[in-house]
Design a protein around this motif. Structure first.
Motif, PDB file in Angstrom:
ATOM      1  N   TYR A 540     -35.360  71.449 -14.460  1.00  0.00           N
ATOM      2  CA  TYR A 540     -34.429  70.465 -13.861  1.00  0.00           C
ATOM      3  C   TYR A 540     -33.529  71.225 -12.889  1.00  0.00           C
ATOM      4  O   TYR A 540     -32.586  71.904 -13.273  1.00  0.00           O
ATOM      5  N   THR A 541     -33.854  71.119 -11.604  1.00  0.00           N
ATOM      6  CA  THR A 541     -33.160  71.917 -10.589  1.00  0.00           C
ATOM      7  C   THR A 541     -31.864  71.287 -10.103  1.00  0.00           C
ATOM      8  O   THR A 541     -31.089  71.950  -9.404  1.00  0.00           O
ATOM      9  N   LEU A 542     -31.618  70.029 -10.459  1.00  0.00           N
ATOM     10  CA  LEU A 542     -30.395  69.389  -9.973  1.00  0.00           C
ATOM     11  C   LEU A 542     -29.165  69.834 -10.750  1.00  0.00           C
ATOM     12  O   LEU A 542     -28.040  69.743 -10.246  1.00  0.00           O
ATOM     13  N   SER A 543     -29.372  70.338 -11.958  1.00  0.00           N
ATOM     14  CA  SER A 543     -28.213  70.712 -12.764  1.00  0.00           C
ATOM     15  C   SER A 543     -28.589  71.856 -13.688  1.00  0.00           C
ATOM     16  O   SER A 543     -29.552  71.770 -14.448  1.00  0.00           O
ATOM     17  N   ALA A 544     -27.829  72.960 -13.584  1.00  0.00           N
ATOM     18  CA  ALA A 544     -27.927  74.088 -14.506  1.00  0.00           C
ATOM     19  C   ALA A 544     -26.518  74.486 -14.899  1.00  0.00           C
ATOM     20  O   ALA A 544     -25.540  74.119 -14.232  1.00  0.00           O
ATOM     21  N   GLU A 545     -26.408  75.221 -15.981  1.00  0.00           N
ATOM     22  CA  GLU A 545     -25.086  75.557 -16.504  1.00  0.00           C
ATOM     23  C   GLU A 545     -24.884  77.070 -16.495  1.00  0.00           C
ATOM     24  O   GLU A 545     -25.703  77.825 -17.005  1.00  0.00           O
ATOM     25  N   LEU A 546     -23.765  77.489 -15.903  1.00  0.00           N
ATOM     26  CA  LEU A 546     -23.355  78.885 -15.896  1.00  0.00           C
ATOM     27  C   LEU A 546     -22.140  79.032 -16.807  1.00  0.00           C
ATOM     28  O   LEU A 546     -21.083  78.458 -16.540  1.00  0.00           O
ATOM     29  N   THR A 547     -22.309  79.792 -17.879  1.00  0.00           N
ATOM     30  CA  THR A 547     -21.231  80.013 -18.845  1.00  0.00           C
ATOM     31  C   THR A 547     -20.617  81.375 -18.569  1.00  0.00           C
ATOM     32  O   THR A 547     -21.321  82.390 -18.504  1.00  0.00           O
ATOM     33  N   ARG A 548     -19.286  81.404 -18.424  1.00  0.00           N
ATOM     34  CA  ARG A 548     -18.579  82.640 -18.068  1.00  0.00           C
ATOM     35  C   ARG A 548     -17.397  82.850 -19.003  1.00  0.00           C
ATOM     36  O   ARG A 548     -16.699  81.902 -19.369  1.00  0.00           O
ATOM     37  N   SER A 567     -31.519  73.878  -6.855  1.00  0.00           N
ATOM     38  CA  SER A 567     -32.204  73.662  -5.580  1.00  0.00           C
ATOM     39  C   SER A 567     -31.331  74.111  -4.419  1.00  0.00           C
ATOM     40  O   SER A 567     -31.813  74.702  -3.441  1.00  0.00           O
ATOM     41  N   GLU A 568     -30.022  73.853  -4.491  1.00  0.00           N
ATOM     42  CA  GLU A 568     -29.123  74.314  -3.436  1.00  0.00           C
ATOM     43  C   GLU A 568     -28.971  75.833  -3.481  1.00  0.00           C
ATOM     44  O   GLU A 568     -28.899  76.491  -2.438  1.00  0.00           O
ATOM     45  N   VAL A 569     -28.910  76.383  -4.678  1.00  0.00           N
ATOM     46  CA  VAL A 569     -28.771  77.843  -4.805  1.00  0.00           C
ATOM     47  C   VAL A 569     -29.977  78.554  -4.204  1.00  0.00           C
ATOM     48  O   VAL A 569     -29.837  79.582  -3.519  1.00  0.00           O
ATOM     49  N   MET A 570     -31.173  78.029  -4.432  1.00  0.00           N
ATOM     50  CA  MET A 570     -32.386  78.682  -3.944  1.00  0.00           C
ATOM     51  C   MET A 570     -32.559  78.537  -2.434  1.00  0.00           C
ATOM     52  O   MET A 570     -33.148  79.401  -1.795  1.00  0.00           O
ATOM     53  N   ASN A 571     -32.013  77.444  -1.852  1.00  0.00           N
ATOM     54  CA  ASN A 571     -32.260  77.169  -0.434  1.00  0.00           C
ATOM     55  C   ASN A 571     -31.063  77.432   0.467  1.00  0.00           C
ATOM     56  O   ASN A 571     -31.218  77.518   1.678  1.00  0.00           O
ATOM     57  N   ASN A 572     -29.875  77.558  -0.113  1.00  0.00           N
ATOM     58  CA  ASN A 572     -28.679  77.725   0.703  1.00  0.00           C
ATOM     59  C   ASN A 572     -27.844  78.865   0.133  1.00  0.00           C
ATOM     60  O   ASN A 572     -27.248  78.760  -0.942  1.00  0.00           O
ATOM     61  N   GLU A 573     -27.825  79.979   0.853  1.00  0.00           N
ATOM     62  CA  GLU A 573     -27.096  81.146   0.378  1.00  0.00           C
ATOM     63  C   GLU A 573     -25.598  80.890   0.290  1.00  0.00           C
ATOM     64  O   GLU A 573     -24.897  81.512  -0.507  1.00  0.00           O
ATOM     65  N   ALA A 574     -25.107  79.957   1.059  1.00  0.00           N
ATOM     66  CA  ALA A 574     -23.665  79.693   1.056  1.00  0.00           C
ATOM     67  C   ALA A 574     -23.201  79.104  -0.255  1.00  0.00           C
ATOM     68  O   ALA A 574     -22.030  79.252  -0.635  1.00  0.00           O
ATOM     69  N   THR A 575     -24.100  78.422  -0.953  1.00  0.00           N
ATOM     70  CA  THR A 575     -23.717  77.808  -2.222  1.00  0.00           C
ATOM     71  C   THR A 575     -23.984  78.718  -3.418  1.00  0.00           C
ATOM     72  O   THR A 575     -23.759  78.305  -4.561  1.00  0.00           O
TER      73      THR A 575
END
Length: 834
Positions: A540-548, A567-575
């Protein structure tokens, strides 16, 4: 007169020859041999030819080349008789359990050094690792010209020219030889060369026209003494050509405390020579090995000072010191240094004036260290060089030629790995490799990610990094990463000091290689996904969770959860989001996502085969997809297998086996006398453990075919349906006289089928007889509905007559085992008929 003597000799030889043909022990007498020698050469040959004898038999010489052998005069010593005991260092095992690891390491190091020192042997003593036997002189040693002729020596004189004669002259006690026709000739005080000249002059003056050849024959033996610290001191008879070293061998060598460097030769009470065996053993110098004379004494004094040499030298040993030798001399004795030695950090252990052991550092590369005088009891320990390679780059992992390579200035990644096809394995990950670099003298590391595919194909890429000495390139493959990551992760954990966060991140969920990964320089979420091998199918590329984990000195630790779009992370370095230590990325799976699921349908259906199923699909749906049943299908006899049921049955069977094992053990500890032997119990356990369960689930296809929804069943992955053809048999198994299968007859009852099988055996349990119906269900004959139906049987039914466990043993668990065995057999038999 000569003619008469010849006739007597011939007659005597004839008698000897005749007698020798009858009795092999008869040999010519010495007088006859002497007379034979007086004959001319031509007459000797004629007599030998006429009577067929070997002239050497009568002349005392051999016709062929004499085979010379050196007799063994020294046998191996008994190592248990005089050898020193070899005591291994004993490590005290009664240490307090609270002793810290550093103390144990120091104790272990000291014990290792002590063991190495105890294994050192005295140099040169193994040369005499034998004990003497009877001495026999060696006959193949040439006689030197300076050899002093003495009583007992034999001189061979051959005359040729006008007359041919051979004489063996023996030097008498007065030092003279009796030469025929010349009389006595004194050889007192002459060497062999001087005696030869004297005899040749006498022959030339007295015998006109005759030439002479003079050689030494058998030499005399002399008596010498070996005294001091010899292995077996005493008086020995040796050849007159013997030297000091030969006397040492005869006496078995030197004992454990004898000196190898100050062996003295004494003659008439005065020292006339000294032998240093180190000259002979180390340099091949035998100039001190003087020749012995009768009455000489070889004296072996006690060894003097010694030094032990251990560590990185070519010949570690204990060496005897002499004449204030230095460490340079000691290194020469040890044959120099090994290639892996570090002589600058050598140490000397020695006893001080206060009888306390001290350690002295010595630099064996400097003249001051080499000129250091060795003292008695010194232990020189030459340390090893470091095994670390200074100017090397290491390549490991999925490469064709892993190992160390030379570092040069301005060398880059593509210079070491110029070709994807020629340098990397077929499974190498071209997107994720690691460059491990040491950042300080401690060996702490920092890690950078490499994309080898881009570094090799594009030399100007930012991934084609400039390398430094001691860098390590780790190339991963698409199959196994854990083995290569484990030492890197362990290093990162160990170098975290003073509460610093360990530079590690985690990724979980629907990725190819979830787990823990090193935090590389300037790492972000995209690089972590690449490290994990990318996303699995159904992510599910629309939502992933980063725990910090946010750490604050005032507020402590707070947990932050960030939602991001892959999907944005893989295609847009700015995000993209930079990572921190201890970050955890969780990749979700698509809602309602499922892997491919399969069910196998066999037997009496129109289209048997393997069908893909989705979540929620039922047995009725798959039967419909398979075209329904054929006309010969027996719905009541259908067999439905499920993997989850099989796993559960296997688990229950294992539990049953354990319970039975405990029951047998408990019964053995009680006073009750067991009625089942040990062998029978083990056989039962083995049968239970070897049972292959099938995971049969009872289904009612007949009710399902009538449209009863309660008979329907939701399907799971790896389900299997077997629809057999109509069965016209009924089986009777178990404790009956003749287990058999009978043709089904309408109206034949349960008791009648049991009678057809010969009835129950003596050990049958008639109260627990049951019937396994064709659909896998179990019916008991003693149930009320059974009697109301008259005990009617149906096609495909199986009657089971179990064993009466009370008859053999009080363990009722036997019945459970019997039930499982029969149920499994029936299920397998039903499947096998398809």
């Amino acid at each position: 007169m000569l003619h008469k003597t010849k006739n007597v000799l011939i007659a005597g030889l004839s008698a000897v020859i005749i007698l020798s043909t009858q009795v092999q022990a008869v040999t010519p007498s010495p007088q006859m041999i002497e007379q034979f020698k007086q004959l001319p050469k031509s007459e000797q040959e004629r007599i030998a030819k006429q009577y067929g004898i070997d002239p050497s038999m009568l002349s005392g010489s051999t016709s062929g080349q004499a085979q010379i052998s050196n007799p063994q005069i020294v046998t191996p010593r008994d190592v248990n008789s005089k050898s020193e005991p070899n005591h291994d260092p004993v490590v005290d095992q009664s240490e307090d359990e609270q002793t810290n690891q550093a103390t144990k390491t120091i104790a272990k190091t000291e014990a290792t050094d002590d063991q190495k020192q105890s294994e050192l042997k005295r140099f040169g003593y193994d040369l005499f690792a034998g004990s003497p036997t009877t001495f026999a002189p060696v006959s193949d040693v040439p006689v030197p010209n300076e050899y002093m002729v003495g009583p007992g020596d034999n001189i061979n004189v051959q005359l040729y020219g006008k007359e041919n004669n051979n004489y063996q002259l023996i030097v008498g006690r007065d030092g003279a030889v009796q030469f025929p026709d010349l009389g006595p000739i004194s050889l007192v005080g002459l060497s062999f060369s001087e005696a030869r000249v004297l005899l040749q002059d006498k022959i030339a003056q007295s015998m006109i026209g005759i030439n002479s050849s003079i050689t030494m024959g058998e030499l005399r033996s002399i008596r010498i003494f070996v005294a001091g610290d010899a292995y077996q001191p005493g008086s020995y008879t040796v050849s007159s050509l013997s030297t000091i070293t030969q006397a040492l061998f005869v006496s078995g060598g030197i004992n454990e405390i004898g000196s190898l460097r100050n062996i003295q030769l004494k003659r008439a009470g005065k020292a006339v020579g000294t032998l240093d065996l180190y000259d002979l053993l180390m340099r091949g110098d035998s100039s001190g090995d003087k020749r012995l004379q009768s009455g000489d004494v070889v004296f072996i004094p006690t060894a003097g000072a010694s030094v032990s040499v251990m560590g990185e030298v070519r010949r570690p040993a204990i060496y005897e010191l002499k004449n204030s030798e230095t460490m340079a001399d000691v290194l020469k004795m040890a044959s120099g240094l090994n290639p892996g030695a570090y002589p600058k950090a050598s140490v000397i252990e020695r006893y001080s004036d206060k009888a306390v052991k001290t350690v002295v550092n010595v630099d064996l590369t400097a003249s001051s260290g080499l000129s250091t005088f060795a003292k008695n009891g010194d232990v020189l320990n030459v340390k090893s060089a470091s095994t670390r390679v200074e100017n090397a780059i290491t390549i490991a992992g999925a490469v064709i030629r892993p190992g160390k390579y030379q570092w040069t200035n301005q060398i880059k990644v593509a210079d070491l790995l110029p070709s994807i096809w020629g340098n990397l394995t077929i499974t190498a990950d071209l997107d994720y490799s690691l460059l491990i670099r040491e950042v300080n003298q401690r060996g702490d590391i920092e890690i950078q990610r490499l994309a080898l595919g881009k570094a090799i194909t594009d030399p100007h890429s930012s991934y084609n990094l400039l390398l430094k000495p001691r860098d390590t390139i780790v190339v991963f493959d698409y199959e196994d990463r854990e083995a290569l990551l484990t030492p890197i992760i362990s290093k990162l954990k160990n170098q975290s000091r003073f509460g610093d966060a360990v530079k590690l991140v985690n990724i979980n969920g629907n990725v190819r290689f979830p787990g823990q990964y090193p935090l590389t320089m300037n790492a972000n979420v995209k690089e972590l996904l690449i490290a994990a091998g990318g996303l699995e199918e159904g992510s599910y590329t629309l939502s992933a969770e980063l725990t910090r984990q946010n750490i604050s000195e005032t507020d402590g630790v707070s947990i932050e959860h960030k939602q991001l779009s892959l999907s944005e992370v893989m295609n847009n370095e700015a995000t993209n989001i930079p990572l921190q230590s201890r970050d955890t990325l969780t990749v979700r799976t698509l809602p309602d996502w499922q892997d491919n699921r399969w069910i196998t349908v066999k037997g009496e259906v129109k289209f048997p085969g393997t069908y893909s199923i989705q979540r929620g699909e039922t047995l009725k749906d798959v039967i419909s997809r398979a075209g329904g049943y054929t006309a010969d299908a027996s719905l009541k006899s259908a067999v439905f297998l499920r993997k989850s049921v099989k796993d559960k049955e296997q688990l229950e069977l294992a539990k049953l086996s354990d319970e039975l094992r405990r029951e047998i053990a408990a019964k053995a500890l009680t006073r009750d006398t067991p009625t089942v032997g040990y062998a029978d119990a083990q056989l039962m356990l083995k049968e239970l453990e070897n049972i292959q369960v099938v995971g049969r689930l009872v289904v009612d296809l007949a009710a399902l075919d009538l449209g009863i929804d309660e008979a329907n069943l939701a399907l799971e992955d790896e389900d299997a349906l077997y629809v057999p053809h109509n069965s016209q048999t009924v089986s009777v198994m178990g404790q009956v006289q003749h287990p058999s299968t009978h043709r089904f007859k309408d109206g034949v009852t349960f008791d009648q089928y049991l009678t057809m099988a010969g009835g129950s055996r003596k050990r049958a349990d008639d109260d627990r007889i049951y019937i396994i119906k064709a659909d896998g269900s179990v019916a008991l004959p003693n149930e009320s509905h059974w009697f109301s139906s008259g005990g009617q049987m149906e096609p495909g039914d199986t009657i089971i007559v179990p064993l009466d466990t009370e008859y053999a043993d009080s363990l009722t668990i036997w019945q459970q085992a019997t039930t499982i065995l029969y149920n499994s057999a029936i299920a397998v038999a039903a499947v096998a008929t398809l």
